[in-house]
Design a protein around this motif. Structure first.
Motif, PDB file in Angstrom:
ATOM      1  N   GLY A  24       0.845  -1.189   0.000  1.00 29.68           N
ATOM      2  CA  GLY A  24       0.000   0.000   0.000  1.00 29.68           C
ATOM      3  C   GLY A  24       0.876   1.232   0.000  1.00 29.68           C
ATOM      4  O   GLY A  24       1.743   1.401  -0.855  1.00 29.68           O
ATOM      5  N   ALA A  25       0.682   2.101   0.987  1.00 27.31           N
ATOM      6  CA  ALA A  25       1.496   3.308   1.103  1.00 27.31           C
ATOM      7  C   ALA A  25       2.724   3.090   1.973  1.00 27.31           C
ATOM      8  O   ALA A  25       3.514   4.013   2.185  1.00 27.31           O
ATOM      9  N   VAL A  26       2.908   1.885   2.481  1.00 27.34           N
ATOM     10  CA  VAL A  26       3.964   1.603   3.452  1.00 27.34           C
ATOM     11  C   VAL A  26       5.165   0.960   2.762  1.00 27.34           C
ATOM     12  O   VAL A  26       5.015   0.030   1.964  1.00 27.34           O
ATOM     13  N   ILE A  27       6.364   1.461   3.091  1.00 27.78           N
ATOM     14  CA  ILE A  27       7.614   0.874   2.615  1.00 27.78           C
ATOM     15  C   ILE A  27       8.167  -0.013   3.718  1.00 27.78           C
ATOM     16  O   ILE A  27       8.223   0.382   4.883  1.00 27.78           O
ATOM     17  N   GLU A  28       8.614  -1.218   3.356  1.00 27.67           N
ATOM     18  CA  GLU A  28       9.170  -2.160   4.320  1.00 27.67           C
ATOM     19  C   GLU A  28      10.606  -2.509   3.938  1.00 27.67           C
ATOM     20  O   GLU A  28      10.921  -2.661   2.762  1.00 27.67           O
ATOM     21  N   LEU A  29      11.438  -2.659   4.950  1.00 30.45           N
ATOM     22  CA  LEU A  29      12.810  -3.122   4.768  1.00 30.45           C
ATOM     23  C   LEU A  29      12.910  -4.530   5.353  1.00 30.45           C
ATOM     24  O   LEU A  29      12.586  -4.752   6.530  1.00 30.45           O
ATOM     25  N   ILE A  30      13.344  -5.473   4.528  1.00 28.84           N
ATOM     26  CA  ILE A  30      13.449  -6.878   4.931  1.00 28.84           C
ATOM     27  C   ILE A  30      14.913  -7.308   4.804  1.00 28.84           C
ATOM     28  O   ILE A  30      15.541  -7.091   3.762  1.00 28.84           O
ATOM     29  N   VAL A  31      15.455  -7.900   5.846  1.00 26.86           N
ATOM     30  CA  VAL A  31      16.851  -8.341   5.846  1.00 26.86           C
ATOM     31  C   VAL A  31      16.887  -9.830   6.181  1.00 26.86           C
ATOM     32  O   VAL A  31      16.389 -10.244   7.230  1.00 26.86           O
ATOM     33  N   ASN A  32      17.468 -10.621   5.268  1.00 27.08           N
ATOM     34  CA  ASN A  32      17.539 -12.074   5.464  1.00 27.08           C
ATOM     35  C   ASN A  32      16.169 -12.680   5.769  1.00 27.08           C
ATOM     36  O   ASN A  32      16.042 -13.573   6.611  1.00 27.08           O
ATOM     37  N   GLY A  33      15.148 -12.154   5.119  1.00 25.59           N
ATOM     38  CA  GLY A  33      13.804 -12.659   5.313  1.00 25.59           C
ATOM     39  C   GLY A  33      13.140 -12.199   6.590  1.00 25.59           C
ATOM     40  O   GLY A  33      11.994 -12.569   6.874  1.00 25.59           O
ATOM     41  N   VAL A  34      13.840 -11.363   7.379  1.00 26.93           N
ATOM     42  CA  VAL A  34      13.317 -10.882   8.662  1.00 26.93           C
ATOM     43  C   VAL A  34      12.892  -9.428   8.519  1.00 26.93           C
ATOM     44  O   VAL A  34      13.648  -8.598   7.998  1.00 26.93           O
ATOM     45  N   PHE A  35      11.686  -9.121   8.983  1.00 25.56           N
ATOM     46  CA  PHE A  35      11.210  -7.739   8.979  1.00 25.56           C
ATOM     47  C   PHE A  35      12.157  -6.887   9.814  1.00 25.56           C
ATOM     48  O   PHE A  35      12.431  -7.197  10.975  1.00 25.56           O
ATOM     49  N   ALA A  36      12.670  -5.809   9.248  1.00 31.03           N
ATOM     50  CA  ALA A  36      13.571  -4.914   9.978  1.00 31.03           C
ATOM     51  C   ALA A  36      12.851  -3.644  10.416  1.00 31.03           C
ATOM     52  O   ALA A  36      12.948  -3.235  11.573  1.00 31.03           O
ATOM     53  N   MET A  37      12.131  -2.993   9.489  1.00 26.47           N
ATOM     54  CA  MET A  37      11.373  -1.788   9.837  1.00 26.47           C
ATOM     55  C   MET A  37      10.464  -1.433   8.680  1.00 26.47           C
ATOM     56  O   MET A  37      10.584  -1.983   7.581  1.00 26.47           O
ATOM     57  N   ASP A  38       9.535  -0.516   8.932  1.00 28.69           N
ATOM     58  CA  ASP A  38       8.714   0.019   7.858  1.00 28.69           C
ATOM     59  C   ASP A  38       8.452   1.492   8.113  1.00 28.69           C
ATOM     60  O   ASP A  38       8.866   2.056   9.123  1.00 28.69           O
ATOM     61  N   SER A  39       7.790   2.122   7.143  1.00 31.65           N
ATOM     62  CA  SER A  39       7.528   3.559   7.230  1.00 31.65           C
ATOM     63  C   SER A  39       6.240   3.877   7.974  1.00 31.65           C
ATOM     64  O   SER A  39       5.912   5.045   8.163  1.00 31.65           O
ATOM     65  N   ALA A  40       5.508   2.843   8.421  1.00 32.21           N
ATOM     66  CA  ALA A  40       4.241   3.071   9.103  1.00 32.21           C
ATOM     67  C   ALA A  40       4.439   3.465  10.563  1.00 32.21           C
ATOM     68  O   ALA A  40       3.633   4.209  11.125  1.00 32.21           O
ATOM     69  N   GLU A  41       5.498   2.954  11.194  1.00 34.15           N
ATOM     70  CA  GLU A  41       5.734   3.211  12.614  1.00 34.15           C
ATOM     71  C   GLU A  41       7.216   3.502  12.807  1.00 34.15           C
ATOM     72  O   GLU A  41       8.046   2.591  12.789  1.00 34.15           O
ATOM     73  N   VAL A  42       7.522   4.782  12.945  1.00 35.73           N
ATOM     74  CA  VAL A  42       8.925   5.202  13.048  1.00 35.73           C
ATOM     75  C   VAL A  42       9.188   5.972  14.339  1.00 35.73           C
ATOM     76  O   VAL A  42      10.179   6.693  14.444  1.00 35.73           O
ATOM     77  N   THR A  43       8.323   5.798  15.328  1.00 29.24           N
ATOM     78  CA  THR A  43       8.465   6.534  16.578  1.00 29.24           C
ATOM     79  C   THR A  43       9.827   6.324  17.214  1.00 29.24           C
ATOM     80  O   THR A  43      10.486   7.278  17.658  1.00 29.24           O
ATOM     81  N   SER A  44      10.277   5.067  17.260  1.00 28.73           N
ATOM     82  CA  SER A  44      11.543   4.795  17.936  1.00 28.73           C
ATOM     83  C   SER A  44      12.734   5.282  17.116  1.00 28.73           C
ATOM     84  O   SER A  44      13.764   5.670  17.677  1.00 28.73           O
ATOM     85  N   GLU A  45      12.626   5.272  15.776  1.00 36.15           N
ATOM     86  CA  GLU A  45      13.700   5.806  14.947  1.00 36.15           C
ATOM     87  C   GLU A  45      13.856   7.316  15.177  1.00 36.15           C
ATOM     88  O   GLU A  45      14.985   7.824  15.222  1.00 36.15           O
ATOM     89  N   LEU A  46      12.735   8.011  15.339  1.00 38.91           N
ATOM     90  CA  LEU A  46      12.794   9.444  15.625  1.00 38.91           C
ATOM     91  C   LEU A  46      13.328   9.693  17.034  1.00 38.91           C
ATOM     92  O   LEU A  46      14.117  10.623  17.259  1.00 38.91           O
ATOM     93  N   ALA A  47      12.919   8.853  17.976  1.00 38.26           N
ATOM     94  CA  ALA A  47      13.403   8.990  19.351  1.00 38.26           C
ATOM     95  C   ALA A  47      14.912   8.776  19.420  1.00 38.26           C
ATOM     96  O   ALA A  47      15.609   9.425  20.218  1.00 38.26           O
ATOM     97  N   LEU A  48      15.431   7.856  18.603  1.00 42.10           N
ATOM     98  CA  LEU A  48      16.868   7.624  18.565  1.00 42.10           C
ATOM     99  C   LEU A  48      17.591   8.889  18.115  1.00 42.10           C
ATOM    100  O   LEU A  48      18.618   9.276  18.704  1.00 42.10           O
ATOM    101  N   ALA A  49      17.079   9.550  17.095  1.00 39.25           N
ATOM    102  CA  ALA A  49      17.683  10.800  16.641  1.00 39.25           C
ATOM    103  C   ALA A  49      17.602  11.866  17.727  1.00 39.25           C
ATOM    104  O   ALA A  49      18.571  12.591  17.987  1.00 39.25           O
ATOM    105  N   ASP A  50      16.458  11.963  18.388  1.00 46.52           N
ATOM    106  CA  ASP A  50      16.275  12.979  19.425  1.00 46.52           C
ATOM    107  C   ASP A  50      17.205  12.751  20.613  1.00 46.52           C
ATOM    108  O   ASP A  50      17.506  13.689  21.366  1.00 46.52           O
ATOM    109  N   ALA A  51      17.672  11.512  20.791  1.00 46.49           N
ATOM    110  CA  ALA A  51      18.603  11.221  21.884  1.00 46.49           C
ATOM    111  C   ALA A  51      19.907  11.978  21.711  1.00 46.49           C
ATOM    112  O   ALA A  51      20.649  12.172  22.685  1.00 46.49           O
ATOM    113  N   ALA A  52      20.196  12.431  20.494  1.00 44.33           N
ATOM    114  CA  ALA A  52      21.417  13.201  20.254  1.00 44.33           C
ATOM    115  C   ALA A  52      21.315  14.612  20.805  1.00 44.33           C
ATOM    116  O   ALA A  52      22.327  15.325  20.829  1.00 44.33           O
ATOM    117  N   GLY A  53      20.124  15.010  21.235  1.00 46.27           N
ATOM    118  CA  GLY A  53      19.944  16.325  21.835  1.00 46.27           C
ATOM    119  C   GLY A  53      19.421  17.349  20.846  1.00 46.27           C
ATOM    120  O   GLY A  53      19.349  17.101  19.634  1.00 46.27           O
TER     121      GLY A  53
END
Length: 217
Positions: A22-51
């Motif tokens: 659909g509108a969601v992009i998914e990244l798959i590594v070795n057949g394992v779901f790694a991340m998608d564009s539908a839920e990126v809260t923790s990826e943004l929080a990781l960036a915010d940890a830099a201050g």
């Protein structure tokens, strides 16, 4: 594989693929779901940890580009992104997804093909923040070799690459008490749980933050 394939490649570390559902992009590594564009809260929080003033940041893992984009939005002066999968860098430069294309062609971003476990110790400069999102965490590895970045000796060496007042932040797919204990031996550690909802299920991703003293010594 369900969804529309956007790109797929075999590397020495296994298969990596991008697909659209659909509108969601998914990244798959070795057949394992790694991340998608539908839920990126923790990826943004990781960036915010830099201050709020990120300065010069090293990021282990390109992903879908959301952490890097947030760092740029937060005013980072320079972002060095170290990505093990060369095809993912190539897809970003080629614009396979809009988000990856934006960060790949941003002048403040430097994309490095390599293993952060080997790349970081070779650097002479220091960083205001080092953000690691290279795997699903020490308890659920996609690549066994990534266990190195959670080891005490490597983490100790990584802190030596931080400027005074710098931050080492590590993403994990869930609480990792052994990682927290390893970091605690190096200095005060903060655990931040990031609650997310995915397909009706609740998860608590975790961030582990270690800060160096504001002044040397």
């Amino acid at each position: 594989m369900d969804g529309q394939p956007l790109a797929r490649a075999l590397t020495h570390e296994g298969e990596i693929a991008l697909r659209r559902r659909g509108a969601v992009i998914e990244l798959i590594v070795n057949g394992v779901f790694a991340m998608d564009s539908a839920e990126v809260t923790s990826e943004l929080a990781l960036a915010d940890a830099a201050g709020p003033r990120p300065g010069v940041v090293a990021v282990g893992g390109l992903g879908l580009g959301y952490t890097v984009a947030r760092l740029l939005a937060n005013g980072a002066r320079a972002v060095h992104v170290v990505e093990l999968a060369r095809p993912l860098i190539d897809w970003a430069l080629a614009g396979v997804t809009e988000q990856l294309e934006r960060v790949a062609h941003e002048p403040r971003v430097r994309l490095h093909h390599g293993d952060i476990a080997e790349w970081l110790p070779r650097r002479d400069e220091v960083f205001d923040a080092i953000l690691l999102d290279v795997d699903n965490g020490p308890g659920f590895l996609i690549h066994d070799r990534n266990a190195r970045v959670y080891a005490a000796d490597w983490l100790a060496a990584a802190t030596q690459r931080l400027a005074p007042g710098g931050v080492l932040a590590i993403w994990s797919q869930g609480p990792a008490p052994e990682l927290a204990a390893t970091l605690a031996a190096l200095g005060p550690v903060t655990e931040e749980l990031v609650p997310v909802e995915r397909e009706g299920r609740h998860f608590d991703y975790a961030l582990y933050l270690l800060s160096t003293p504001p002044t040397a010594g």
